[in-house]
Scaffold this active site. Structure first.
Site, PDB file in Angstrom:
ATOM      1  N   GLU A 250       0.908  -1.137   0.146  1.00  0.00           N
ATOM      2  CA  GLU A 250      -0.057   0.020  -0.156  1.00  0.00           C
ATOM      3  C   GLU A 250       0.685   1.294  -0.059  1.00  0.00           C
ATOM      4  O   GLU A 250       0.417   2.267  -0.535  1.00  0.00           O
ATOM      5  CB  GLU A 250      -0.870  -0.115   1.227  1.00  0.00           C
ATOM      6  CG  GLU A 250      -2.096  -0.769   0.825  1.00  0.00           C
ATOM      7  CD  GLU A 250      -1.859  -2.364   1.273  1.00  0.00           C
ATOM      8  OE1 GLU A 250      -0.499  -2.659   1.589  1.00  0.00           O
ATOM      9  OE2 GLU A 250      -2.845  -3.304   1.175  1.00  0.00           O
TER      10      GLU A 250
ATOM     11  N   HIS B 137     -11.120  -5.523  10.089  1.00  0.00           N
ATOM     12  CA  HIS B 137     -11.834  -5.473   8.742  1.00  0.00           C
ATOM     13  C   HIS B 137     -13.026  -4.652   8.888  1.00  0.00           C
ATOM     14  O   HIS B 137     -14.246  -4.893   8.150  1.00  0.00           O
ATOM     15  CB  HIS B 137     -12.001  -6.810   7.988  1.00  0.00           C
ATOM     16  CG  HIS B 137     -10.769  -7.160   7.395  1.00  0.00           C
ATOM     17  ND1 HIS B 137      -9.893  -7.434   7.826  1.00  0.00           N
ATOM     18  CD2 HIS B 137     -10.710  -7.766   6.003  1.00  0.00           C
ATOM     19  CE1 HIS B 137      -8.744  -8.079   7.121  1.00  0.00           C
ATOM     20  NE2 HIS B 137      -9.549  -8.094   6.005  1.00  0.00           N
TER      21      HIS B 137
HETATM   22  C1  LIG Z   1      -2.263  -4.566   4.292  1.00  0.00           C
HETATM   23  C2  LIG Z   1      -3.321  -5.485   3.779  1.00  0.00           C
HETATM   24  N1  LIG Z   1      -3.414  -5.212   2.328  1.00  0.00           N
HETATM   25  C3  LIG Z   1      -4.237  -6.048   1.717  1.00  0.00           C
HETATM   26  C4  LIG Z   1      -4.948  -7.011   2.445  1.00  0.00           C
HETATM   27  C5  LIG Z   1      -6.080  -7.989   1.586  1.00  0.00           C
HETATM   28  N2  LIG Z   1      -5.380  -8.948   1.729  1.00  0.00           N
HETATM   29  C6  LIG Z   1      -5.786 -10.432   2.467  1.00  0.00           C
HETATM   30  S1  LIG Z   1      -5.179 -11.723   2.194  1.00  0.00           S
HETATM   31  C7  LIG Z   1      -4.306 -11.083   0.698  1.00  0.00           C
HETATM   32  C8  LIG Z   1      -3.258 -12.104   0.095  1.00  0.00           C
HETATM   33  C9  LIG Z   1      -2.186 -12.552   0.808  1.00  0.00           C
HETATM   34  O1  LIG Z   1      -1.389 -13.453   0.200  1.00  0.00           O
HETATM   35  P1  LIG Z   1      -0.278 -14.117   0.620  1.00  0.00           P
HETATM   36  O2  LIG Z   1       0.654 -13.163   1.425  1.00  0.00           O
HETATM   37  O3  LIG Z   1       0.418 -14.828  -0.331  1.00  0.00           O
HETATM   38  O4  LIG Z   1      -0.739 -15.184   1.725  1.00  0.00           O
HETATM   39  P2  LIG Z   1      -2.081 -16.308   1.381  1.00  0.00           P
HETATM   40  O5  LIG Z   1      -3.486 -15.700   1.487  1.00  0.00           O
HETATM   41  O6  LIG Z   1      -1.766 -16.814   0.101  1.00  0.00           O
HETATM   42  O7  LIG Z   1      -2.132 -17.386   2.461  1.00  0.00           O
HETATM   43  C10 LIG Z   1      -4.393  -9.787   0.552  1.00  0.00           C
HETATM   44  C11 LIG Z   1      -4.097  -8.926  -0.386  1.00  0.00           C
HETATM   45  C12 LIG Z   1      -4.865  -7.015   3.880  1.00  0.00           C
HETATM   46  N3  LIG Z   1      -5.402  -8.089   4.789  1.00  0.00           N
HETATM   47  N4  LIG Z   1      -4.063  -6.226   4.562  1.00  0.00           N
END
Ligand SMILES: Cc1ncc(C[n+]2csc(CCOP(=O)(O)OP(=O)(O)O)c2C)c(N)n1
Ligand SMILES: [Mg+2]
Lengths: 334, 321
Positions: free
Chosen positions: A62, A131
């Site tokens: 972000e 959230h």
């Molecule tokens: C700071 C922030 N930005 C965006 C999100 C939205 N978000 C939740 S899970 C996710 C993907 C995360 O991917 P990864 O780190 O690969 O973990 P996975 O879900 O694959 O276990 C995103 C973008 C968030 N929760 N927090």
């Protein structure tokens, strides 16, 4: 040419973004999952196909997303960035507060940051504490940032356009629980409105209710319940919070003499306090003490029944409004 | 085949441990689809081996920080399934009395210091747990678990450098399941070897096949020993796959054709069952691992569903001291 089409709120935002990309070649649109997948809420669906590399996915960064928006905006682009939840903007607050908000002022207008942050906020059943927050007051405390909060499809369409056309950094705060609602008639293709203004949702005599965001729907339900008892209220939905239409509030309160402000954000330090303060400062004679209703100052629990005990519900809004309308100064004898 | 009975028993124990997580996740999915659980739910199906192997190397005093995809890590740390399910079902017996929910619960008494729904945010906190250990003599090792996508969050890089600069006992585990929500990680990085970021900061880093319990265990045992001995942080990039959507309801349109079929062959439960069979272990013993796990989770769910809902009058408790 303006035309009326049936859209839900998500569709209305999509239509507005498509028009921005169509009519303002300097716009670029990006965010996490925004490009190829079309957004986790489907808001940017089809736009990458149509507009190519002006619409793209970003890493979960972000700070870089918003910092890049500030930089690109200063070089003639008009970035529209989706921050999936307003809670995630907190990891990049520096780029909003120290960077975007300062660009125009400190450079005496020689550099500007006409960028738009589209985000969404609020509680939905089961959502966790990270959230669920309503953070508009944080942004409203920062001079230099414009903020609006659409609820209906028409406002979602109009406000996104006004925000993108605006020359200042502007945050559009939507609400995910509204995106997939029923389709309503939305006029698209009309004139792009200047920022600012409010929506008068009800006309009444006995009180003024000032509100914004998705909780407006509960406010309207509450006001309609009171109508059965012959009690009526002005309801002003403040779709723009910066600039804020204080004069519309004053005009109404001068007539009704009673004020209730309702928001989903925490009561303490919420923007309702500012609304009340402005009315009090104006010297308007009030028939009852002004009131604010908001989240009962707490973190927000995931369990829906716990959250419902903290966030104003229709019944609570109705009873609060009854109290404001029924209040008499001690010794009035009425 | 001539595998020692001890080795076979250990591997059956691993299989059972993974099935406990899988069965819990499948139960959570059913309850979510019945709307007895509401809100966003992220399952860890396909990634169970990393949690099972990593946690088997941890000691009670160690502190683990997970993400929203954390149910399995909680189970692997010993949090009772009944109290996890109760949390998701908004029951008073939930680990946090309904305050945490699926994506943000914690059970510190089990060394499970919480899920986190802000991507990357757990890493700096884990660094703090190791910082405290420098003063409290506990020998605590901190573990921060996050996904591939989280590597792109500034907080993770800050945390890694902080731990490296001060030699703090943090183990960073990156579960690389190839996707960040709906977007492939390789589209969002120029260098797909995520472990090199740790190396660049001076942190010993390895990439392992996360589906191979022994690879994860070896990496973890070296990391724990190193952290406990005051030799600082380490980084483990564990390659894995989630064989379900990012969240319940994900249409998974981003998956290339055939990907999921291939994943179903290598995912750790199928893989270990196959290996055991090849080693001559009878079908009955293998199937018992699943059956025992499903029985346990079924009972846990019935208990949780019979537990009282959280009491709304408690909603403001625990806000301040
Ligand atoms: C700071 C922030 N930005 C965006 C999100 C939205 N978000 C939740 S899970 C996710 C993907 C995360 O991917 P990864 O780190 O690969 O973990 P996975 O879900 O694959 O276990 C995103 C973008 C968030 N929760 N927090
Ligand atoms: Mg991932």
């Amino acid at each position: 040419m303006p035309e009326a089409v049936k859209l839900n709120v998500g569709g209305a935002v999509n239509a507005a973004l498509a028009r921005c990309l169509e009519e303002m070649p300097e716009t670029i649109l990006y965010g996490e999952d925004v490009g190829k997948p079309g957004g986790v809420f489907g808001i940017s669906r089809g736009l990458q196909k149509r507009f190519g590399d002006r619409v793209f996915d970003t890493p979960i960064s972000e700070t870089a997303m918003l910092g890049a928006a500030v930089g690109a905006a200063s070089f003639g682009r008009r970035p529209i960035v989706e921050i999936m939840w307003i809670d995630f903007s907190l990891v990049a607050l520096d780029q909003i507060v120290n960077q975007a908000a300062n660009v125009r002022y400190v450079s005496e207008g020689r550099t500007t940051a006409p960028l738009t942050i589209r985000t969404q906020q609020g509680n939905s059943p089961g959502a966790c504490a990270q959230h669920s927050q309503n953070l508009e007051a944080l942004l409203l405390h920062i001079p230099g940032i414009r903020v609006c909060m659409p609820r209906t499809g028409q406002d979602a369409y109009d406000l996104v356009l006004s925000a993108v056309a605006c020359e200042d950094p502007t945050v559009v705060i939507e609400n995910r629980t509204l995106y997939a609602g029923a389709k309503e008639e939305v006029t698209i293709g009309g004139e792009i409105l200047p920022i600012g203004g409010h929506r008068r949702r009800r006309d009444g005599d006995h009180a003024t209710v000032v509100t914004w965001g998705s909780i407006t729907t509960r406010v309207l339900d509450a006001v309609d319940r009171l109508a059965a008892d012959g009690l009526t209220a002005d309801v002003l939905e403040m779709v723009w919070l910066n600039p804020f239409d204080h004069s519309a509030v004053l005009e109404s309160v001068r007539r009704t003499g009673r004020l209730l402000v309702v928001h989903e954000a925490a009561r303490t330090g919420g923007f309702g306090a500012e609304v009340v303060a402005r009315v009090v400062e104006s010297g308007t004679v009030l028939l009852a003490p002004p009131r604010r209703l908001g989240l009962n100052d707490s973190r927000i629990p995931s369990a829906p029944q716990l959250a419902a005990a903290l966030i104003p519900q229709t019944e609570q809004i109705a009873s609060e409004l009854r109290e404001v309308i029924g209040w008499t100064h001690a010794g009035d004898g009425s | 085949m001539s595998e020692s009975p001890v080795a076979v028993n250990d591997r059956l124990r691993d299989l059972h441990a993974m099935w406990r997580i899988r069965a819990l996740e499948e139960k959570v999915r059913d309850l979510r689809l019945e709307e007895l659980i509401v809100g966003s739910v992220h399952l860890s199906n396909g990634q169970e081996s990393i949690a099972v192997a990593a946690c088997s190397e941890l000691r009670p005093q160690d502190a683990l920080y997970a993400t929203y995809r954390g149910h399995g890590w909680a189970v692997a740390r010993g949090v009772p399934p009944r109290n996890i399910l109760a949390e998701l079902l908004a029951r008073s017996t939930g680990v946090n009395g309904g305050r945490g929910g699926s994506a943000h619960f914690s059970a510190p008494e089990f060394g499970f210091h919480g899920e986190n729904s802000i991507v990357g945010a757990g890493a700096p906190t884990a660094v703090g747990a190791a910082l405290a250990a420098r003063y409290d003599g506990s020998g605590r090792v901190a573990v921060s678990v996050f996904g591939d996508g989280a590597m792109n969050q500034g907080a993770v890089t800050e945390a890694m450098n902080f731990a490296a600069a001060f030699g703090l006992g943090v183990i960073f585990i990156c579960e690389n399941n190839r996707y960040s929500e709906l977007t492939p990680i390789n589209d969002m990085v120029a260098n797909p070897d995520l472990s090199q970021r740790a190396t660049a900061l001076g942190i010993p880093a390895v990439r392992v096949d996360g589906n191979d319990l022994s690879q994860v265990r070896t990496a973890m045992s070296l990391s724990v020993a190193s952290a406990a001995a005051g030799r600082g942080p380490s980084f483990i990039e564990a390659h894995t796959q989630r064989i379900v959507g990012h969240y319940i309801g994900d249409a998974e349109q981003y998956r290339p054709a055939g990907e999921l079929d291939a994943d179903m062959i290598v995912e750790p439960i199928a893989r270990l069952a196959r290996e055991l069979e090849t080693a001559g272990v009878g079908r009955h013993a293998i199937d018992r691992c699943e059956a025992r796990a499903r029985d346990e989770i079924e009972r846990a769910a019935s208990q949780a569903l019979a537990d009282p809902l959280v009491d709304p009058s408690t909603a403001k408790e625990h806000l301040y001291a």
